[in-house]
Write a protein that holds these residues in place. Sequence first.
Motif, PDB file in Angstrom:
ATOM      1  N   ASN A   1      39.852   7.832   2.056  1.00  0.00           N
ATOM      2  CA  ASN A   1      39.245   6.561   1.672  1.00  0.00           C
ATOM      3  C   ASN A   1      39.966   5.966   0.467  1.00  0.00           C
ATOM      4  O   ASN A   1      40.627   6.679  -0.296  1.00  0.00           O
ATOM      5  CB  ASN A   1      37.766   6.754   1.335  1.00  0.00           C
ATOM      6  CG  ASN A   1      36.966   7.262   2.517  1.00  0.00           C
ATOM      7  OD1 ASN A   1      37.249   6.919   3.667  1.00  0.00           O
ATOM      8  ND2 ASN A   1      35.972   8.092   2.249  1.00  0.00           N
TER       9      ASN A   1
ATOM     10  N   GLN B   1      40.296   7.553  -3.258  1.00  0.00           N
ATOM     11  CA  GLN B   1      39.996   8.979  -3.112  1.00  0.00           C
ATOM     12  C   GLN B   1      41.264   9.782  -3.390  1.00  0.00           C
ATOM     13  O   GLN B   1      42.306   9.553  -2.778  1.00  0.00           O
ATOM     14  CB  GLN B   1      39.488   9.276  -1.699  1.00  0.00           C
ATOM     15  CG  GLN B   1      39.256  10.754  -1.425  1.00  0.00           C
ATOM     16  CD  GLN B   1      38.892  11.024   0.030  1.00  0.00           C
ATOM     17  OE1 GLN B   1      38.582  10.105   0.783  1.00  0.00           O
ATOM     18  NE2 GLN B   1      38.943  12.281   0.430  1.00  0.00           N
TER      19      GLN B   1
ATOM     20  N   SER C   1      43.930  12.610  -3.119  1.00  0.00           N
ATOM     21  CA  SER C   1      44.349  13.496  -2.042  1.00  0.00           C
ATOM     22  C   SER C   1      45.581  14.273  -2.499  1.00  0.00           C
ATOM     23  O   SER C   1      46.439  13.737  -3.207  1.00  0.00           O
ATOM     24  CB  SER C   1      44.664  12.697  -0.776  1.00  0.00           C
ATOM     25  OG  SER C   1      44.842  13.554   0.330  1.00  0.00           O
TER      26      SER C   1
ATOM     27  N   GLN D   1      46.258   8.573  -4.932  1.00  0.00           N
ATOM     28  CA  GLN D   1      45.206   7.768  -4.330  1.00  0.00           C
ATOM     29  C   GLN D   1      45.729   6.360  -4.121  1.00  0.00           C
ATOM     30  O   GLN D   1      46.585   5.879  -4.866  1.00  0.00           O
ATOM     31  CB  GLN D   1      43.932   7.745  -5.183  1.00  0.00           C
ATOM     32  CG  GLN D   1      44.078   7.114  -6.548  1.00  0.00           C
ATOM     33  CD  GLN D   1      42.747   6.950  -7.257  1.00  0.00           C
ATOM     34  OE1 GLN D   1      42.313   5.837  -7.528  1.00  0.00           O
ATOM     35  NE2 GLN D   1      42.096   8.059  -7.576  1.00  0.00           N
TER      36      GLN D   1
END
Length: 226
Positions: A46, A49, A51, A96
Amino acid sequence: MRKNLIAIIFFITIVCSLTIYFSFFQKENNLPPEKPNTPSGSKSINVRQNSTYTSSSHDPDNDSIRYGWDWDGDNNVDEWTKTYLPNETLVTAIHQWRINGTFNIKLKAQDVHGAESPWSNNLTVTVHFIPSHPNIPKLSGPTHLVVGEVGIFYASTTTLDDPPFCFYYMWDDRTYNKTDYVNSGETISASHAWNTPGNYTVVCEAENKYYYRSSEATLQVVISEK
């Protein structure tokens, strides 16, 4: 004494010359790192978010390596690792995206002599947009009025996604007003008059264009007889 000094200077000169020669020879014969492994990590995340992505490469000369990441697929390095890592060490990067879309990410390796590998194969990442709720509004206005007197109330709020949103004013007398849409941080007003004395709770909520509503902001208003 003079002969010893000359010998020392001669020795230092020879050592420096050999150091420069071997450094130049090593750089001239340096082999670049191999193509890094395809990045591993989340393929569907998303907006905003974090990662984590990992990869590694092999350097034929066993040189230390740093890595350059391309996060948007434009064949330019967007972020280099801060330090050189030992050969074949797994590199980890956290990233992100602030917008939604599909992104082909990849990386290249660079050794301590500046030699670079080819780009790795792409990892395709899909970034989804999930609207956030607006923050609770900042509500202000008069707290004491008389029957029939018009009070003007003001509200503003912000949201991470920065879409336009409107405000709902509930007047605690079975009536309400919906405002026009405004941008994040803008203030908008609504006016109201009560016909009966009493204590009223004004409730205000912000709603974005995705129909996500904020928590309630409240203001107590006392209505007196004229």
